[in-house]
Scaffold this active site. Structure first.
Site, PDB file in Angstrom:
ATOM      1  N   LYS A  79     -16.440  -6.080  43.333  1.00 30.13           N
ATOM      2  CA  LYS A  79     -15.694  -5.812  44.573  1.00 30.13           C
ATOM      3  C   LYS A  79     -14.727  -4.669  44.298  1.00 30.13           C
ATOM      4  O   LYS A  79     -14.124  -4.607  43.206  1.00 30.13           O
ATOM      5  CB  LYS A  79     -14.936  -7.092  44.979  1.00 30.13           C
ATOM      6  CG  LYS A  79     -14.180  -6.993  46.301  1.00 30.13           C
ATOM      7  CD  LYS A  79     -13.534  -8.332  46.669  1.00 30.13           C
ATOM      8  CE  LYS A  79     -12.777  -8.252  47.994  1.00 30.13           C
ATOM      9  NZ  LYS A  79     -12.142  -9.533  48.370  1.00 30.13           N
ATOM     10  N   SER A 110     -11.888 -15.670  51.243  1.00 27.58           N
ATOM     11  CA  SER A 110     -12.706 -14.451  51.149  1.00 27.58           C
ATOM     12  C   SER A 110     -13.884 -14.484  50.192  1.00 27.58           C
ATOM     13  O   SER A 110     -14.671 -13.537  50.172  1.00 27.58           O
ATOM     14  CB  SER A 110     -11.832 -13.260  50.782  1.00 27.58           C
ATOM     15  OG  SER A 110     -11.182 -12.803  51.925  1.00 27.58           O
ATOM     16  N   SER A 116     -12.992 -11.311  53.163  1.00 24.51           N
ATOM     17  CA  SER A 116     -13.008  -9.893  52.903  1.00 24.51           C
ATOM     18  C   SER A 116     -14.084  -9.437  51.919  1.00 24.51           C
ATOM     19  O   SER A 116     -14.366  -8.249  51.847  1.00 24.51           O
ATOM     20  CB  SER A 116     -11.639  -9.464  52.368  1.00 24.51           C
ATOM     21  OG  SER A 116     -11.389 -10.096  51.113  1.00 24.51           O
TER      22      SER A 116
HETATM   23  N1  GLN Z   1      -9.235 -13.932  56.105  1.00 23.06           N
HETATM   24  C1  GLN Z   1      -8.023 -14.189  55.370  1.00 23.06           C
HETATM   25  C2  GLN Z   1      -7.047 -13.072  55.589  1.00 23.06           C
HETATM   26  O1  GLN Z   1      -7.359 -12.160  56.311  1.00 23.06           O
HETATM   27  C3  GLN Z   1      -8.311 -14.385  53.926  1.00 23.06           C
HETATM   28  C4  GLN Z   1      -8.613 -13.133  53.220  1.00 23.06           C
HETATM   29  C5  GLN Z   1      -8.844 -13.316  51.766  1.00 23.06           C
HETATM   30  O2  GLN Z   1      -9.129 -14.416  51.304  1.00 23.06           O
HETATM   31  N2  GLN Z   1      -8.675 -12.230  51.028  1.00 23.06           N
HETATM   32  O3  GLN Z   1      -5.977 -13.085  55.062  1.00 23.06           O
END
Ligand code: GLN
Length: 485
Positions: free
Chosen positions: A76, A175, A151
């Site tokens: 990532k 995410s 994400s």
């Molecule tokens: N969707 C959540 C956010 O926008 C979690 C994102 C994540 O786990 N990086 O914060």
């Protein structure tokens, strides 16, 4: 070759059925052909990959190959890679080339893995759909009109499309698990502190945790065994032996007590998703597991608490991007103030700016106790819910997210609708517990994820349960149309 799991590829390399150079070239060719359909990978490191593959072949020939020697993976784009752009999905870091590797990257290098490139992601890991990336959204290989989740949507889509057999990801509120669910793959968020955060660009430091994504639980076990380590460069990393996660995969589930929280089957849960999850639970019951109804009464408070704590920590972490030290700098600043404000206004996207504003507000004198202090108290309550539950059960299961992949733009105007995507995953981060998502069915030709939550440092147990489930089901073997051939 792309249909094989990491475990199968390791066997293929060791039995000299193919070389790492052949394997790496095969995936690079696929990336060249198919990635334009998905936009899952934003940097391809072909030359370095082939060099690393050639070195891996030599080690394999010499018979002293480490665990993942010659296996291609993706990182990532939140993990710093020495000499390779690490953008975190943001214009702010579009020009950032780190002079060092994240510990996770280093660990995979030590394990002999070959890095094919870096995956697309929501900007600074803020989002559940990959729509906030500076590099454009990622298409879900199951339906390119739909989001892959976020994400870590690039990593999930790449694994689902067989552009790599495994990829790294991070999970602050869901995410790893949510995109794994939406793309029909397996993902694991380890216990907070199990995997080093050093060199992993910080979003919310008390919640962020790196973990693996692959097609099977067994592959996640192989990856986690390489990824997890004690690291004194991360003061929250825990000094605890890394078990052999693969060795723990042989236990049957008879007698396993599975907690099923009523709050995870609340209204808002898609009917087909619920059915798929209930069928999965029944399957485990047939194998001798015991289903125990439990309650996690503060679940409903987890999204509100998270959206105070995560933005608060993000606003502090992101203050380092000021146009001075590194990253984006605006053109012709009038003075220092103008340099700061325009660099940040031009370099950060809308969602990141929204979070910085919320976080700065919550942390400001006069509001700190009312918001941040309160949210931390709620966090304790959520943690206690889990502690209590684990007095009577071994694992907790439910859906990973409320519904399958949704169409692009369908939640775009409503940040709260998007925030609710993580309603079943966020509490785990607030408590610091490990959680997985495993494919368990299809709704409208789109994958559904079963979530398995474990007690602290119980990764071996949840990996084993997931593996046992994958021995008796075939959901993890399914491939989006046109991808497997
Ligand atoms: N969707 C959540 C956010 O926008 C979690 C994102 C994540 O786990 N990086 O914060």
């Amino acid at each position: 070759m792309h249909n094989r799991t990491i475990a199968e590829l390791i066997n293929g390399l060791q039995s000299k059925e193919f070389s790492s150079v052949e394997l790496t070239q095969h995936f690079l060719d696929r990336i060249g052909d198919l990635n334009p359909n998905y936009n899952a990978i934003i940097t391809v490191t072909a030359e370095q990959a082939l060099k690393a593959a050639a070195a891996a072949d030599e080690r394999l020939a010499a018979g002293n190959a480490p665990a993942m020697c010659g296996i291609p993976i993706l990182h990532k784009d939140i993990f710093c890679t020495n000499g390779v752009r690490t953008s975190c999905g943001s214009k702010m870091l579009d020009n950032f080339i780190p002079p060092y590797n994240a510990t996770v990257v280093e660990n995979f290098e030590q394990a002999g893995a070959v890095v094919l490139g870096k995956t697309n992601m929501d900007e600074f890991a803020m989002g559940s759909s990959n729509e906030t990336s500076f590099y454009g959204s990622v298409q879900n290989p199951w339906d390119t009109n739909c989001v892959p989740g976020g994400s870590s949507g690039g990593s999930a889509a790449a694994v689902a499309a067989r552009l790599a057999p495994g990829a790294t990801a991070t999970d602050t509120g869901g995410s790893i698990r949510q995109p794994a669910a939406l793309c029909g793959i397996t993902g694991l968020k380890p216990t907070y502190g199990r995997v080093s955060r050093w060199g992993m660009i910080a979003f919310a430091s008390s919640l962020d945790q790196g973990g693996p994504m692959a097609r099977t639980a067994e592959d996640c076990a192989i990856m986690l065994s390489c990824m997890a380590s004690f690291d004194d460069k991360d003061s929250t990393c825990i000094d605890r032996e890394v078990p052999d996660y693969c060795a723990a995969l042989g236990q049957d589930v008879s007698g396993l007590r599975i907690g099923v929280p009523s709050e995870y089957f609340s209204k808002g849960l898609n009917e087909g998703t619920e059915q798929a999850v209930r069928t999965a639970l029944a399957k485990l019951e047939e194998q001798g597991a015991e289903l125990v109804e439990i309650s996690l009464p503060n679940t409903g408070l987890s999204v509100p608490a998270y959206y105070v704590i995560a933005p608060a920590e993000a606003s502090a972490n992101l203050s380092r991007f000021d146009g001075v030290k590194y990253g984006y700098r605006c053109e012709d600043p009038k003075d220092l103030q103008d340099l700061y404000s325009r660099s940040r206004a031009e370099g950060f996207g809308e969602e990141v700016q929204r979070r910085i504003l919320i976080g700065t507000y919550c942390l400001s004198a006069g509001y700190y106790e009312a918001y941040y202090g309160k949210a931390q108290q709620v966090r304790q309550l959520i943690q206690r819910d889990f502690e209590k539950a684990f007095e009577t059960v071994d694992v907790i299961m439910g859906p990973t997210c409320p519904s399958p992949a949704f169409k692009f733009g369908s939640k775009g105007d409503d940040p709260v609708a998007m925030y609710l995507e993580d309603i079943y995953t966020i509490a785990t981060n607030l408590a610091g517990l490990p959680g997985m998502s495993v494919p368990c069915g299809m709704v409208d030709n789109k994958p559904v994820g079963l979530q398995i939550i474990g007690n602290y440092f119980d990764e071996a147990r949840i990996l084993n349960v997931a593996h046992q489930y994958q021995q008796i089901t075939e959901w993890h073997d399914q491939a989006p149309e046109g991808v497997a051939s």
